[in-house]
Design a protein around this motif. Structure first.
Motif, PDB file in Angstrom:
ATOM      1  N   GLY A   1       0.808  -1.214   0.000  1.00 38.65           N
ATOM      2  CA  GLY A   1       0.000   0.000   0.000  1.00 38.65           C
ATOM      3  C   GLY A   1       0.843   1.266   0.000  1.00 38.65           C
ATOM      4  N   MET A   2       2.142   1.115  -0.131  1.00 38.05           N
ATOM      5  CA  MET A   2       3.046   2.268  -0.115  1.00 38.05           C
ATOM      6  C   MET A   2       3.145   2.911  -1.490  1.00 38.05           C
ATOM      7  N   ALA A   3       3.161   4.226  -1.494  1.00 37.26           N
ATOM      8  CA  ALA A   3       3.386   4.962  -2.737  1.00 37.26           C
ATOM      9  C   ALA A   3       4.873   4.915  -3.063  1.00 37.26           C
ATOM     10  N   LEU A   4       5.192   4.484  -4.265  1.00 33.40           N
ATOM     11  CA  LEU A   4       6.582   4.421  -4.712  1.00 33.40           C
ATOM     12  C   LEU A   4       7.034   5.761  -5.283  1.00 33.40           C
ATOM     13  N   ALA A   5       6.081   6.521  -5.771  1.00 31.81           N
ATOM     14  CA  ALA A   5       6.309   7.872  -6.278  1.00 31.81           C
ATOM     15  C   ALA A   5       4.952   8.551  -6.335  1.00 31.81           C
ATOM     16  N   SER A   6       4.935   9.848  -6.073  1.00 27.76           N
ATOM     17  CA  SER A   6       3.648  10.547  -6.115  1.00 27.76           C
ATOM     18  C   SER A   6       3.849  12.030  -6.364  1.00 27.76           C
ATOM     19  N   HIS A   7       2.758  12.671  -6.737  1.00 29.17           N
ATOM     20  CA  HIS A   7       2.764  14.114  -6.985  1.00 29.17           C
ATOM     21  C   HIS A   7       1.327  14.613  -6.817  1.00 29.17           C
TER      22      HIS A   7
END
Length: 126
Positions: free
Chosen positions: A34-40
């Motif tokens: 459930g972890m974001a590996l990359a986001s914006h």
């Protein structure tokens, strides 16, 4: 979380931003953790990492429902959640290990174009 274009997840986020500059938020998410590996996010009130964790549960529950219904041979391409003014699109990678979570305003983005951008960018995550 910021993103680095040195990783496939960061490259995918950058490509999505390039093709859909009016997006509200985007995240590349690991289904298992459930972890974001990359986001914006272009909206300070929308945290894509928090949304990633909750949307991981949406994906897992849909996978359980499909198993309970014995929908063998079927895979989730995407999940669309339509709100009053926003579209939330969850696009799984072909292997089902990651997904792209995208939020766009309905008045700024064509759904078919958004789906095609996510389909293309999910190829970067192999």
């Amino acid at each position: 979380m910021a993103y680095s274009t040195s990783s496939p997840a960061g490259q995918a986020v950058q490509e999505i931003i390039n093709q859909l500059p009016s997006l509200v938020a985007v995240a590349i998410v690991d289904v298992n953790s459930g972890m974001a590996l990359a986001s914006h996010s272009n909206n300070p009130n929308l945290n894509p990492e928090t949304a990633a964790a909750y949307n991981t549960e949406v994906v897992k529950q849909k996978q359980k429902a499909m198993a309970a219904l014995k929908l063998t041979g079927e895979v989730i391409d995407d999940i669309l959640i339509s709100l009053t003014n926003q579209l939330h699109l969850i696009n799984l990678t072909p292997d089902g290990k990651k997904f792209i979570y995208l939020v766009v305003n309905t008045r700024d983005t064509n759904l078919a174009i958004a789906r095609e951008v996510l389909r293309q960018c999910s190829e970067l995550l192999k």
